[in-house]
Design a protein around this motif. Structure first.
Motif, PDB file in Angstrom:
ATOM      1  N   ARG A   8       0.811  -1.207   0.000  1.00 45.27           N
ATOM      2  CA  ARG A   8       0.000   0.000   0.000  1.00 45.27           C
ATOM      3  C   ARG A   8       0.856   1.272   0.000  1.00 45.27           C
ATOM      4  O   ARG A   8       0.569   2.234  -0.718  1.00 45.27           O
ATOM      5  N   ARG A  11       2.381   1.835  -3.348  1.00 46.39           N
ATOM      6  CA  ARG A  11       1.355   2.278  -4.281  1.00 46.39           C
ATOM      7  C   ARG A  11       1.043   3.763  -4.069  1.00 46.39           C
ATOM      8  O   ARG A  11       0.941   4.525  -5.025  1.00 46.39           O
ATOM      9  N   GLU A  12       0.931   4.144  -2.825  1.00 47.35           N
ATOM     10  CA  GLU A  12       0.645   5.550  -2.525  1.00 47.35           C
ATOM     11  C   GLU A  12       1.766   6.447  -3.003  1.00 47.35           C
ATOM     12  O   GLU A  12       1.528   7.522  -3.544  1.00 47.35           O
ATOM     13  N   ARG A  13       2.995   5.996  -2.787  1.00 52.24           N
ATOM     14  CA  ARG A  13       4.132   6.812  -3.206  1.00 52.24           C
ATOM     15  C   ARG A  13       4.126   6.977  -4.727  1.00 52.24           C
ATOM     16  O   ARG A  13       4.322   8.064  -5.248  1.00 52.24           O
ATOM     17  N   LEU A  15       1.605   6.916  -6.709  1.00 52.88           N
ATOM     18  CA  LEU A  15       0.520   7.817  -7.118  1.00 52.88           C
ATOM     19  C   LEU A  15       0.905   9.269  -6.890  1.00 52.88           C
ATOM     20  O   LEU A  15       0.602  10.147  -7.698  1.00 52.88           O
ATOM     21  N   SER A  16       1.586   9.525  -5.800  1.00 59.26           N
ATOM     22  CA  SER A  16       2.025  10.896  -5.519  1.00 59.26           C
ATOM     23  C   SER A  16       3.009  11.370  -6.567  1.00 59.26           C
ATOM     24  O   SER A  16       2.959  12.509  -7.037  1.00 59.26           O
ATOM     25  N   ILE A  17       3.920  10.490  -6.923  1.00 58.82           N
ATOM     26  CA  ILE A  17       4.942  10.870  -7.887  1.00 58.82           C
ATOM     27  C   ILE A  17       4.328  11.141  -9.248  1.00 58.82           C
ATOM     28  O   ILE A  17       4.698  12.091  -9.940  1.00 58.82           O
ATOM     29  N   LEU A  18       3.368  10.333  -9.601  1.00 59.85           N
ATOM     30  CA  LEU A  18       2.655  10.568 -10.857  1.00 59.85           C
ATOM     31  C   LEU A  18       1.963  11.920 -10.836  1.00 59.85           C
ATOM     32  O   LEU A  18       2.022  12.691 -11.801  1.00 59.85           O
ATOM     33  N   ALA A  19       1.318  12.217  -9.725  1.00 57.83           N
ATOM     34  CA  ALA A  19       0.607  13.492  -9.601  1.00 57.83           C
ATOM     35  C   ALA A  19       1.607  14.647  -9.717  1.00 57.83           C
ATOM     36  O   ALA A  19       1.369  15.631 -10.426  1.00 57.83           O
ATOM     37  N   TRP A  20       2.732  14.509  -9.049  1.00 50.46           N
ATOM     38  CA  TRP A  20       3.735  15.566  -9.093  1.00 50.46           C
ATOM     39  C   TRP A  20       4.246  15.772 -10.521  1.00 50.46           C
ATOM     40  O   TRP A  20       4.401  16.895 -10.994  1.00 50.46           O
ATOM     41  N   PHE A  21       4.463  14.684 -11.192  1.00 55.14           N
ATOM     42  CA  PHE A  21       4.973  14.761 -12.548  1.00 55.14           C
ATOM     43  C   PHE A  21       3.991  15.518 -13.449  1.00 55.14           C
ATOM     44  O   PHE A  21       4.361  16.433 -14.177  1.00 55.14           O
ATOM     45  N   ARG A  22       2.733  15.165 -13.343  1.00 49.77           N
ATOM     46  CA  ARG A  22       1.706  15.837 -14.145  1.00 49.77           C
ATOM     47  C   ARG A  22       1.644  17.326 -13.821  1.00 49.77           C
ATOM     48  O   ARG A  22       1.548  18.184 -14.689  1.00 49.77           O
ATOM     49  N   LEU A 139      -8.810  20.072  -4.237  1.00 47.23           N
ATOM     50  CA  LEU A 139      -7.738  19.108  -3.956  1.00 47.23           C
ATOM     51  C   LEU A 139      -6.442  19.842  -3.598  1.00 47.23           C
ATOM     52  O   LEU A 139      -5.755  19.477  -2.648  1.00 47.23           O
ATOM     53  N   LYS A 142      -6.648  21.251  -0.218  1.00 43.68           N
ATOM     54  CA  LYS A 142      -6.515  20.224   0.817  1.00 43.68           C
ATOM     55  C   LYS A 142      -5.051  19.831   1.026  1.00 43.68           C
ATOM     56  O   LYS A 142      -4.610  19.629   2.160  1.00 43.68           O
ATOM     57  N   ILE A 143      -4.315  19.735  -0.051  1.00 43.19           N
ATOM     58  CA  ILE A 143      -2.894  19.365   0.050  1.00 43.19           C
ATOM     59  C   ILE A 143      -2.166  20.286   1.015  1.00 43.19           C
ATOM     60  O   ILE A 143      -1.317  19.856   1.786  1.00 43.19           O
TER      61      ILE A 143
END
Lengths: 145, 145
Positions: A8, A11-13, A15-22, A139, A142-143
């Motif tokens: 888990r 997986r969370e990490r 997802l965060s990295i993907l979000a940061w990249f975008r 979002l 919230k961050i």
DNA sequence: TATCTTCAGTTTAATACTAAACTGATAAAA
DNA sequence: TTTTATCAGTTTAGTATTAAACTGAAGATA
């Protein structure tokens, strides 16, 4: 409890990295487009941001300006020196604080550029619906809460 | 059909600007924190990003690297010169293209920094649930689709 | 009064980044 | 074969930005 990451956590990490990249990708492109756009007025995004902040306050100190724009006061000194030289803003010293206001020329310039640049900026979000824009803002809010 | 904006248009523009403001704010803070964090290894975010890209490709040209990281090739030349000088990467010319690979030292450095920095980066999204991270990524993806 | 503290703003040295002009090599076309 | 076009990479001049050290003025305290 510093054992190996759980599935888990990995997986969370990811997802965060993907979000940061975008996010970072979008930010860069957007800034670059805006800089190109503002070139018409011989202006940069950093300068535009200052103009907007100064324009929406009666009088604001350099430090408060830096805080609002999330840059260092050193950066602000340099930006404002340039903009003062261009005749867009003026500095008035009072006590040990320097207050910034727009000159007439600065006001005129801002009135001309603001609506156009705001629209240009907004267009970068054109693919999103109203609801999605709200979601995005929520979002991001919230961050940082 | 270039009449005055409708209420809806104004509202949409305002929402976009809010989103941009939030995004840009978060981006700046995040970059600044990361730069502070990477200082432990005498490294900047820009250099870290290059290391990661180079490290995950067998061989990549300077131009492709610039494209992937969304910077200009001029910027890439300068970044790589510095990193070559530091002994982290090497350039191999083949035809008219220069391919970049990690040196042993670069690989070692990356192996050490990558997990720590990824975790640090990921922690910036810590306030979001898994679902929210997915949402954020999806929204950003849609913006640029 | 003398000295310490605090804080706004400035300066400095460094990296990051861009746009635009330039270089030089390859490949295509005349 | 000579010329031209293309394209990777470099250079240059300029802005942005930071961190950290510095300056100088107020206010507090001894």
């Amino acid at each position: 409890m510093n054992g190996p990451d759980t599935f888990r956590q990995k997986r969370e990490r990811m997802l965060s990295i993907l979000a940061w990249f975008r996010l970072s990708r979008f930010y860069h492109q957007s800034i670059r487009r805006s800089n190109q756009h503002l070139k018409k007025w011989n202006m940069t995004v950093a300068q535009f941001d200052v103009l907007v902040q100064v324009g929406s306050n009666v009088r604001i100190s350099q430090q408060d300006l830096a805080d609002q724009l999330l840059v260092t006061k050193g950066n602000m000194t340099q930006l404002l020196s340039k903009m003062e030289q261009l005749g867009w803003i003026q500095r008035e010293r009072e006590w040990k604080i320097k207050y910034i206001t727009l000159t007439d020329a600065g006001r005129e310039l801002l009135d001309e550029v603001l609506p156009v640049q705001e629209q240009f900026q907004a267009d970068q979000f054109g693919k999103l619906t109203i609801e999605e824009k709200k979601q995005l803002t929520a979002l991001l809010k919230k961050i940082q809460s």
